[in-house]
Structure formats: C-alpha cells, structure tokens
Design a protein around this motif. Sequence first.
Motif, PDB file in Angstrom:
ATOM      1  N   GLN A  30     126.065 -48.561  -9.975  1.00 42.15           N
ATOM      2  CA  GLN A  30     125.469 -49.892  -9.864  1.00 42.15           C
ATOM      3  C   GLN A  30     125.457 -50.378  -8.407  1.00 42.15           C
ATOM      4  OE1 GLN A  30     127.196 -52.785 -12.503  1.00 42.15           O
ATOM      5  NE2 GLN A  30     125.723 -54.372 -11.983  1.00 42.15           N
ATOM      6  N   ILE A  31     126.521 -50.104  -7.664  1.00 39.67           N
ATOM      7  CA  ILE A  31     126.599 -50.507  -6.261  1.00 39.67           C
ATOM      8  C   ILE A  31     125.548 -49.764  -5.441  1.00 39.67           C
ATOM      9  CG2 ILE A  31     128.060 -50.498  -4.195  1.00 39.67           C
ATOM     10  CD1 ILE A  31     130.483 -50.727  -6.082  1.00 39.67           C
ATOM     11  N   GLU A  33     122.757 -48.360  -6.534  1.00 44.71           N
ATOM     12  CA  GLU A  33     121.424 -48.830  -6.941  1.00 44.71           C
ATOM     13  C   GLU A  33     121.077 -50.149  -6.261  1.00 44.71           C
ATOM     14  OE1 GLU A  33     121.874 -48.959 -11.135  1.00 44.71           O
ATOM     15  OE2 GLU A  33     121.401 -46.825 -11.447  1.00 44.71           O
ATOM     16  N   ARG A  34     122.058 -51.032  -6.139  1.00 48.72           N
ATOM     17  CA  ARG A  34     121.831 -52.318  -5.462  1.00 48.72           C
ATOM     18  C   ARG A  34     121.515 -52.099  -3.991  1.00 48.72           C
ATOM     19  NH1 ARG A  34     127.165 -55.124  -4.356  1.00 48.72           N
ATOM     20  NH2 ARG A  34     127.034 -53.572  -2.686  1.00 48.72           N
ATOM     21  N   ASP A  35     122.292 -51.242  -3.334  1.00 50.07           N
ATOM     22  CA  ASP A  35     122.061 -50.987  -1.909  1.00 50.07           C
ATOM     23  C   ASP A  35     120.722 -50.290  -1.681  1.00 50.07           C
ATOM     24  OD1 ASP A  35     124.466 -52.154  -1.414  1.00 50.07           O
ATOM     25  OD2 ASP A  35     125.536 -50.310  -0.906  1.00 50.07           O
ATOM     26  N   SER A  37     118.058 -50.554  -3.512  1.00 49.25           N
ATOM     27  CA  SER A  37     117.016 -51.563  -3.707  1.00 49.25           C
ATOM     28  C   SER A  37     116.844 -52.410  -2.454  1.00 49.25           C
ATOM     29  CB  SER A  37     117.373 -52.457  -4.906  1.00 49.25           C
ATOM     30  OG  SER A  37     116.430 -53.493  -5.062  1.00 49.25           O
ATOM     31  N   LYS A  38     117.949 -52.758  -1.819  1.00 50.75           N
ATOM     32  CA  LYS A  38     117.900 -53.567  -0.595  1.00 50.75           C
ATOM     33  C   LYS A  38     117.201 -52.803   0.534  1.00 50.75           C
ATOM     34  CE  LYS A  38     121.584 -53.838   1.910  1.00 50.75           C
ATOM     35  NZ  LYS A  38     122.971 -54.121   2.368  1.00 50.75           N
ATOM     36  N   SER A  41     113.477 -52.434  -0.170  1.00 49.64           N
ATOM     37  CA  SER A  41     112.779 -53.698   0.075  1.00 49.64           C
ATOM     38  C   SER A  41     112.490 -53.858   1.568  1.00 49.64           C
ATOM     39  CB  SER A  41     113.627 -54.873  -0.423  1.00 49.64           C
ATOM     40  OG  SER A  41     113.010 -56.107  -0.102  1.00 49.64           O
ATOM     41  N   GLU A 118     122.209 -68.918  -0.823  1.00 48.81           N
ATOM     42  CA  GLU A 118     122.909 -67.715  -0.380  1.00 48.81           C
ATOM     43  C   GLU A 118     122.818 -67.630   1.134  1.00 48.81           C
ATOM     44  OE1 GLU A 118     122.911 -62.907  -1.435  1.00 48.81           O
ATOM     45  OE2 GLU A 118     121.267 -64.202  -2.113  1.00 48.81           O
ATOM     46  N   TYR A 221     131.191 -44.621  -0.079  1.00 44.09           N
ATOM     47  CA  TYR A 221     131.238 -45.123  -1.457  1.00 44.09           C
ATOM     48  C   TYR A 221     132.413 -44.553  -2.252  1.00 44.09           C
ATOM     49  CZ  TYR A 221     126.560 -47.022  -0.687  1.00 44.09           C
ATOM     50  OH  TYR A 221     125.495 -47.749  -0.210  1.00 44.09           O
TER      51      TYR A 221
END
Length: 322
Positions: A30-31, A33-35, A37-38, A41, A118, A221
């Motif tokens: 999950q971590i 995948e979040r990174d 995505s960032k 983007s 944020e 990680y």
Amino acid sequence: MIVKKREISRKILALEAILRRLPESHHKRQIIERDLSKYNSGYQGEKALNYYLSFIDENKYQIFHNLRLRNGEYFFQIDTLILTTSFALLIEVKNMSGKLVFEPEFNQLIRSIDEKEEGFPNPLLQIKRQQIQFEKWLDRHRYIPMPIEILVINSHSGSILKGNKFISKYVCKIDRVLEKIQELEKRYTTDILNVKEIRKIGNLLLKKDTPPNTLSLLKKYSISPSNIITGVQCPQCNEFPMVYNRRKWQCSKCRTISKDAHIKALQDYFNLFKNTISNTEFRQFLHIDSIFSASKLLNSLKLEKHGERKGRIYSPTKDFLQ
C-alpha cells in the motif's frame, strides 16, 4: 530544440518492478502504491509541459528535461532547464489539484480539497535552491555568470492558485508558461553567451547528467530481497514463472507463448538489484537451466559486455532500461 528529452524516471520503473514482484499480501504494498501514484502524477504533469514548449522557437532555445547534476558531494535535480544566449530558466512542475495557497509568512503551500487542508513544502524554496546550485555549477565549470530565472508551474487544469504579487511573479498555471517566457525575452535582450558557448554548456550538461540510483529502494522500504518473486512474468495473465524451452517462453497457467518476455525481467533486475549481471545470476533470476541458452539470450540484447568467457558480465545501456 530539445537536447535532452523527457523520459520516465528509473524510480517509477523500479517501483513498478517491486509491485510486479511483491506478494499481494506483503504489508508494504500500500505504501509503495501510494508513492508510485505520486511519482506518476508528477510525471504526467511534466509531460503536459511538452505541449506548450513545442510552440517556442527551437532555434533560440535549448531545452533539457530531468537533469541531475552534482555539486561537490551533493546532487540537485532540475525538472526543465531552458538555455538561451541571454538567460537561463529553471522550471519546477507540479501537478496538484484543489485550491493552492502559497503562504509566505511560514513559507509553505496549503492545499484545500473538500474542506480538508494539507500542508506541503513551498516549491519556491525548492526551485530557489536549484537556482543557487545551478549558479554554483556554472561557476565551478568556469562559465560566465548569466541571469538564471525560476518558474513554478502547476499543470492541473482544475486547480486554483492563491498568493501575493511576489508569488504570482514566479508561480503560474501551465497555460501561462509561454507568456512568462515572452516576458523574460523582453527583459533580457543582451546576449551573455554566443551560440557556440551555449552548445558547449549543453554538451557538458549531457555528459554530467547522472540518473538516480534505484538500487537502494528495497532497503528504503525495508523489503528483503528474498521477498521479491523471481522468474519471468507472463505478459498475458501476470503469472510467475514462465518456462523457457526451444527459444521461447511459455506460461504454465494460460499457455501464452512469448519470445521476448525475458527483457522485462532483466530490466527489473537492473532496476532493483545490480547494474551488472553474470550468466549465473541471469539463470538464477530467470529460472533458466542451460548456460548456452542464457548466453545466447544475453548476447542478443543491447547490453554492454565486460570480460571474456566465464568471467563476462553484462550491464544495461541507457536505452535498454526505458
């Protein structure tokens, strides 16, 4: 003209490789995948800039994307550098949605989405550090000082930017980037360098550009190399591993056949483990029994070769990793 084109970063490729080869149940997915995505983007935002820069006179400008240069023991990165005979422009690209308020008192960026706020570091501080570093880099290589301008652009079409007059001088939405360049053209009308000198700087930038090292991502990680699934992944059903027989790969699950599925596996190896690979390491990672078959596959690829016979190792060319 575009001297160094924009390419997808090795960090994105490495994170994709980790996700391909990390078990679905792994607690770090999950971590990552979040990174990823960032970073994706940001990359999409950077690519959007290409369209607008295609309208400027390619005979007057040299454009470099994604430069990473060393100043002493430290590296600094530039999203986009535009060089002319009269000035240089550093561009930092963001791709952020929502209402973006540049708060000068505390030097921070505040984003509001759905009534939630944020905080982010002020990108103006980031690009000012790049400006200082690039000035030092030019001085270190004994080039005549030239005006170095900065610009932060946001590529998200639905965003709203808020700030004072000082902020608006250096920050804009992507559709105003040509207007900003035209303003600089009117301000700087005297040539500092000639075309030959600009070309010389450009050649040095390409020579000194150093792609980031992704080999420490597993450590970052806290992922053990033993957690990484080895073998060749099926391009059809994503199953591991495919079996190599008679110069082709076959998936044991869906029976898909491929002649080049090993290329993606080798790219994953180079992005995650080492910048070199031996015949033995190649066979172990791709699950190949035959030394002869492994050697034929390695020699068929556009790799750099070092050493002879059993001591030969292979390393990737820049094009192979893209």
